[in-house]
Design an enzyme around this catalytic site. Structure first.
Site, mmCIF file in Angstrom:
data_model
loop_
_atom_site.group_PDB
_atom_site.id
_atom_site.type_symbol
_atom_site.label_atom_id
_atom_site.label_comp_id
_atom_site.label_asym_id
_atom_site.label_seq_id
_atom_site.Cartn_x
_atom_site.Cartn_y
_atom_site.Cartn_z
ATOM 1 N N LYS A 43 0.770 -1.231 -0.004
ATOM 2 C CA LYS A 43 0.129 0.066 -0.051
ATOM 3 C C LYS A 43 0.907 1.419 -0.147
ATOM 4 O O LYS A 43 0.702 2.101 -0.902
ATOM 5 C CB LYS A 43 -0.829 0.033 1.239
ATOM 6 C CG LYS A 43 -1.897 -1.221 1.091
ATOM 7 C CD LYS A 43 -2.744 -1.080 2.452
ATOM 8 C CE LYS A 43 -2.184 -1.299 3.878
ATOM 9 N NZ LYS A 43 -1.617 -2.415 4.245
ATOM 10 N N ARG A 46 -10.192 0.408 8.850
ATOM 11 C CA ARG A 46 -9.531 -0.883 9.127
ATOM 12 C C ARG A 46 -10.598 -1.808 9.960
ATOM 13 O O ARG A 46 -10.334 -2.988 10.293
ATOM 14 C CB ARG A 46 -8.111 -1.035 9.797
ATOM 15 C CG ARG A 46 -6.872 -1.396 9.020
ATOM 16 C CD ARG A 46 -5.738 -0.951 10.137
ATOM 17 N NE ARG A 46 -4.566 -1.431 9.611
ATOM 18 C CZ ARG A 46 -3.110 -1.004 9.143
ATOM 19 N NH1 ARG A 46 -3.449 0.230 8.922
ATOM 20 N NH2 ARG A 46 -2.385 -1.807 8.840
ATOM 21 N N ARG A 78 11.006 -1.916 11.443
ATOM 22 C CA ARG A 78 10.000 -1.550 12.410
ATOM 23 C C ARG A 78 9.888 -2.773 13.413
ATOM 24 O O ARG A 78 9.943 -3.755 13.127
ATOM 25 C CB ARG A 78 8.618 -1.386 11.542
ATOM 26 C CG ARG A 78 8.428 0.034 11.077
ATOM 27 C CD ARG A 78 7.314 0.144 10.121
ATOM 28 N NE ARG A 78 6.264 -0.460 10.460
ATOM 29 C CZ ARG A 78 5.008 -0.534 10.024
ATOM 30 N NH1 ARG A 78 4.734 0.334 8.527
ATOM 31 N NH2 ARG A 78 3.655 -0.997 10.265
ATOM 32 N N ARG A 138 -0.609 -9.670 13.459
ATOM 33 C CA ARG A 138 -1.202 -8.702 12.575
ATOM 34 C C ARG A 138 -2.023 -9.065 11.617
ATOM 35 O O ARG A 138 -3.054 -8.633 10.965
ATOM 36 C CB ARG A 138 -0.070 -7.567 11.850
ATOM 37 C CG ARG A 138 0.487 -6.879 12.915
ATOM 38 C CD ARG A 138 1.597 -6.069 12.772
ATOM 39 N NE ARG A 138 1.570 -5.294 11.618
ATOM 40 C CZ ARG A 138 2.710 -4.895 10.643
ATOM 41 N NH1 ARG A 138 3.948 -5.392 10.988
ATOM 42 N NH2 ARG A 138 2.421 -4.195 9.783
HETATM 43 P P1 ADP Z 1 1.159 -1.599 7.190
HETATM 44 O O1 ADP Z 1 1.552 -0.634 6.664
HETATM 45 O O2 ADP Z 1 2.104 -2.573 7.774
HETATM 46 O O3 ADP Z 1 -0.209 -2.341 7.061
HETATM 47 P P2 ADP Z 1 0.562 0.494 9.181
HETATM 48 O O4 ADP Z 1 1.928 1.219 9.014
HETATM 49 O O5 ADP Z 1 -0.729 0.919 8.282
HETATM 50 O O6 ADP Z 1 1.008 -1.058 8.904
HETATM 51 O O7 ADP Z 1 0.071 0.454 10.553
HETATM 52 C C1 ADP Z 1 0.790 0.162 11.710
HETATM 53 C C2 ADP Z 1 0.231 -0.267 12.933
HETATM 54 O O8 ADP Z 1 -0.536 1.187 13.412
HETATM 55 C C3 ADP Z 1 -0.996 -1.283 12.944
HETATM 56 O O9 ADP Z 1 -0.647 -2.453 13.200
HETATM 57 C C4 ADP Z 1 -2.095 -0.706 14.055
HETATM 58 O O10 ADP Z 1 -1.504 -0.707 15.214
HETATM 59 C C5 ADP Z 1 -1.936 0.950 13.751
HETATM 60 N N1 ADP Z 1 -2.915 1.416 13.033
HETATM 61 C C6 ADP Z 1 -2.691 1.877 11.577
HETATM 62 N N2 ADP Z 1 -3.916 2.304 11.027
HETATM 63 C C7 ADP Z 1 -4.975 1.771 12.009
HETATM 64 C C8 ADP Z 1 -6.267 1.984 11.879
HETATM 65 N N3 ADP Z 1 -6.940 2.605 10.879
HETATM 66 N N4 ADP Z 1 -7.005 1.598 13.076
HETATM 67 C C9 ADP Z 1 -6.481 1.036 14.155
HETATM 68 N N5 ADP Z 1 -4.858 1.121 14.158
HETATM 69 C C10 ADP Z 1 -4.315 1.354 13.192
HETATM 70 P P1 ADP Z 2 2.127 -1.896 3.264
HETATM 71 O O1 ADP Z 2 1.986 -0.396 3.409
HETATM 72 O O2 ADP Z 2 0.668 -2.457 2.508
HETATM 73 O O3 ADP Z 2 2.107 -2.494 4.459
HETATM 74 P P2 ADP Z 2 4.764 -1.512 1.803
HETATM 75 O O4 ADP Z 2 4.632 -0.763 0.710
HETATM 76 O O5 ADP Z 2 5.347 -1.167 3.129
HETATM 77 O O6 ADP Z 2 3.285 -2.437 2.347
HETATM 78 O O7 ADP Z 2 5.702 -2.912 1.314
HETATM 79 C C1 ADP Z 2 5.859 -4.015 2.256
HETATM 80 C C2 ADP Z 2 7.374 -4.369 1.913
HETATM 81 O O8 ADP Z 2 7.310 -5.260 0.553
HETATM 82 C C3 ADP Z 2 8.498 -3.393 1.516
HETATM 83 O O9 ADP Z 2 9.569 -3.883 1.915
HETATM 84 C C4 ADP Z 2 8.305 -3.290 -0.021
HETATM 85 O O10 ADP Z 2 9.622 -2.892 -0.325
HETATM 86 C C5 ADP Z 2 8.037 -4.504 -0.503
HETATM 87 N N1 ADP Z 2 7.159 -4.492 -1.744
HETATM 88 C C6 ADP Z 2 6.174 -3.903 -1.919
HETATM 89 N N2 ADP Z 2 5.416 -3.858 -3.153
HETATM 90 C C7 ADP Z 2 6.030 -5.100 -3.716
HETATM 91 C C8 ADP Z 2 5.857 -5.925 -4.783
HETATM 92 N N3 ADP Z 2 4.779 -5.605 -5.742
HETATM 93 N N4 ADP Z 2 6.720 -6.959 -4.966
HETATM 94 C C9 ADP Z 2 7.782 -7.051 -4.116
HETATM 95 N N5 ADP Z 2 7.960 -6.488 -2.842
HETATM 96 C C10 ADP Z 2 7.080 -5.344 -2.803
#
Ligand code: ADP
Ligand code: ADP
Length: 224
Positions: free
Chosen positions: A16, A91, A163, A174
């Site tokens: 994302k 979420r 992280r 998660r």
């Molecule tokens: P990822 O990119 O790996 O999906 P995020 O960076 O979006 O994770 O979120 C990290 C953490 O922040 C989540 O595991 C949760 O604890 C919190 N968080 C993020 N967005 C929300 C939301 N919309 N509602 C509740 N908690 C959230």
């Molecule tokens: P999210 O915001 O959904 O948690 P991220 O954009 O942070 O996801 O991506 C999670 C990890 O996967 C990062 O290390 C990123 O570089 C890698 N990644 C993202 N898109 C792809 C893809 N299409 N193929 C392989 N690796 C990816």
């Protein structure tokens, strides 16, 4: 020009953030990333950060009453007047209802919910290799998107870190939280005709091309 009110859906690690970085450039949209807002609040030690920190470290969702107000304020603010790209919100169905009501009050509607789909095995591999710049927040992957110099951000040479919540035990939790609380939003937006699905196992460039083409079509349809 018609406004683009977009949300990105998908499990942790779906890509994302990676796609958001590209899409905000393409369409000049303000990027509202819940995780980034919360992590900044934790670092700054604000009241929001204090309330959120424990949940984040444990891989739990921050309670709706803590997060909804913060995000609606951003969506309703002047920077998002002509559209927005929301990443990581909603979420839960409670959050989705709150967003829907907020937009309705403003006489606006969601353009689309963009779902990036990836299976669990990929999530674990992606999150365990994810590295993030301490300064720019830019995201890398040790294998799939490595920086030019190991451990350093391409933009400014700042340090790359893992992280806390990307450790394997927390990642598994998660994923469970995603399945229980967030996955119901796929049906929620499908029923409302807003869902658009993308195969997140493709390369970042392919995923980006698909999403961009879909948004361009949605925008055209809206203008007709
Ligand atoms: P990822 O990119 O790996 O999906 P995020 O960076 O979006 O994770 O979120 C990290 C953490 O922040 C989540 O595991 C949760 O604890 C919190 N968080 C993020 N967005 C929300 C939301 N919309 N509602 C509740 N908690 C959230
Ligand atoms: P999210 O915001 O959904 O948690 P991220 O954009 O942070 O996801 O991506 C999670 C990890 O996967 C990062 O290390 C990123 O570089 C890698 N990644 C993202 N898109 C792809 C893809 N299409 N193929 C392989 N690796 C990816």
């Amino acid at each position: 020009m018609s406004e683009l009110n977009l949300i990105l859906l998908g499990p942790p690690g779906a890509g994302k953030g990676t796609q958001a970085e590209r899409l905000t450039d393409d369409f000049n949209l303000p990027y509202i990333a819940t995780g980034n807002i919360l992590r900044a609040a934790v670092q700054e030690g604000t009241e929001l950060g204090r309330q959120a920190q424990g949940f984040m470290t444990a891989g739990e969702l921050v309670p709706d009453e803590v997060i909804i107000g913060v995000i609606l304020e951003a969506v309703e603010g002047p920077a998002a007047r002509d559209g927005f790209l929301l990443d990581g919100f909603p979420r839960s169905t409670g959050q989705a209802d709150a967003l829907g009501e907020g937009l309705e009050r403003l006489e606006r509607r969601l353009t689309a919910a963009l779902l990036i789909d990836v299976p669990d095995e990929d999530v674990v591999r992606r999150l365990s290799g994810r590295r993030v710049s301490v300064k720019t927040g830019r995201v890398y992957h040790v294998e799939f998107d490595p920086p030019k110099h190991e451990g350093r951000c391409d933009v400014d040479g700042s340090r790359l870190v893992q992280r806390d919540d990307d450790k394997p035990e927390t990642v598994r939790h998660r994923l469970e939280v995603y399945r229980t609380s967030t996955l119901p939003l796929v049906a929620y937006y499908e029923e409302r005709g807003s869902l658009r699905r993308f195969d997140g196992t493709r390369s970042p460039t392919e995923v980006h091309d698909h999403i961009r083409a879909t948004i361009a079509t949605l925008r055209l349809e809206d203008e007709l």
